[in-house]
Design a protein around this motif. Structure first.
Motif, PDB file in Angstrom:
ATOM      1  N   ALA A  77      -8.631 -39.980 123.301  1.00 52.90           N
ATOM      2  CA  ALA A  77      -7.633 -39.513 122.331  1.00 52.90           C
ATOM      3  C   ALA A  77      -7.016 -40.681 121.562  1.00 52.90           C
ATOM      4  O   ALA A  77      -6.668 -40.553 120.387  1.00 52.90           O
ATOM      5  CB  ALA A  77      -6.547 -38.709 123.044  1.00 52.90           C
ATOM      6  N   ALA A  78      -6.898 -41.832 122.222  1.00 56.36           N
ATOM      7  CA  ALA A  78      -6.307 -43.022 121.595  1.00 56.36           C
ATOM      8  C   ALA A  78      -7.325 -43.839 120.807  1.00 56.36           C
ATOM      9  O   ALA A  78      -6.955 -44.803 120.134  1.00 56.36           O
ATOM     10  CB  ALA A  78      -5.651 -43.900 122.664  1.00 56.36           C
ATOM     11  N   ARG A  79      -8.610 -43.466 120.856  1.00 59.08           N
ATOM     12  CA  ARG A  79      -9.662 -44.278 120.242  1.00 59.08           C
ATOM     13  C   ARG A  79      -9.457 -44.526 118.746  1.00 59.08           C
ATOM     14  O   ARG A  79      -9.601 -45.670 118.296  1.00 59.08           O
ATOM     15  CB  ARG A  79     -11.035 -43.671 120.494  1.00 59.08           C
ATOM     16  N   PRO A  80      -9.120 -43.519 117.934  1.00 61.22           N
ATOM     17  CA  PRO A  80      -8.930 -43.812 116.496  1.00 61.22           C
ATOM     18  C   PRO A  80      -7.843 -44.868 116.251  1.00 61.22           C
ATOM     19  O   PRO A  80      -8.037 -45.778 115.435  1.00 61.22           O
ATOM     20  CB  PRO A  80      -8.561 -42.458 115.895  1.00 61.22           C
ATOM     21  N   ALA A  81      -6.732 -44.772 116.947  1.00 59.68           N
ATOM     22  CA  ALA A  81      -5.653 -45.756 116.773  1.00 59.68           C
ATOM     23  C   ALA A  81      -6.090 -47.125 117.298  1.00 59.68           C
ATOM     24  O   ALA A  81      -5.751 -48.154 116.701  1.00 59.68           O
ATOM     25  CB  ALA A  81      -4.394 -45.276 117.492  1.00 59.68           C
ATOM     26  N   HIS A  82      -6.830 -47.140 118.392  1.00 60.15           N
ATOM     27  CA  HIS A  82      -7.347 -48.394 118.943  1.00 60.15           C
ATOM     28  C   HIS A  82      -8.256 -49.082 117.935  1.00 60.15           C
ATOM     29  O   HIS A  82      -8.134 -50.280 117.681  1.00 60.15           O
ATOM     30  CB  HIS A  82      -8.107 -48.100 120.241  1.00 60.15           C
ATOM     31  N   ARG A  83      -9.143 -48.317 117.323  1.00 59.38           N
ATOM     32  CA  ARG A  83     -10.084 -48.917 116.361  1.00 59.38           C
ATOM     33  C   ARG A  83      -9.369 -49.395 115.102  1.00 59.38           C
ATOM     34  O   ARG A  83      -9.750 -50.414 114.524  1.00 59.38           O
ATOM     35  CB  ARG A  83     -11.205 -47.937 116.048  1.00 59.38           C
TER      36      ARG A  83
END
Length: 87
Positions: free
Chosen positions: A18-24
């Motif tokens: 779920a946090a992947r887009p913000a992480h990228r």
């Protein structure tokens, strides 16, 4: 400046996905700033390898504190080591 290699391990927690887009997006900003050389997941998505160009380990630890994956305990640091590439 110092170059650091960071090896991360992922545990499959859905919170990380779920946090992947913000992480990228966080990684893209670091790349634009010249503080991230390269980053990417292992082919099996069990973890990732990042290479940073930072002043010191303290700066790298600050970068990790700001990473959205940190907020969801989305990784374990397997290796954080200063690296001296020759080629």
């Amino acid at each position: 400046m110092a170059r650091y290699v960071l090896h991360l391990a992922f545990d499959g927690d859905p919170g990380r996905l779920a946090a992947r887009p913000a992480h990228r997006e966080h990684l893209r900003r670091l790349k634009d700033q010249g503080r991230l050389v390269t980053a990417g997941p292992w082919a099996d998505d069990s973890g990732a390898l990042h290479v940073y160009e930072v002043a010191d380990e303290a700066e790298l630890r600050g970068i990790l504190r700001e990473d959205p994956y940190t907020a969801v305990n989305g990784y374990e640091v397997v290796l954080m080591k200063q690296w001296t590439p020759i080629l």
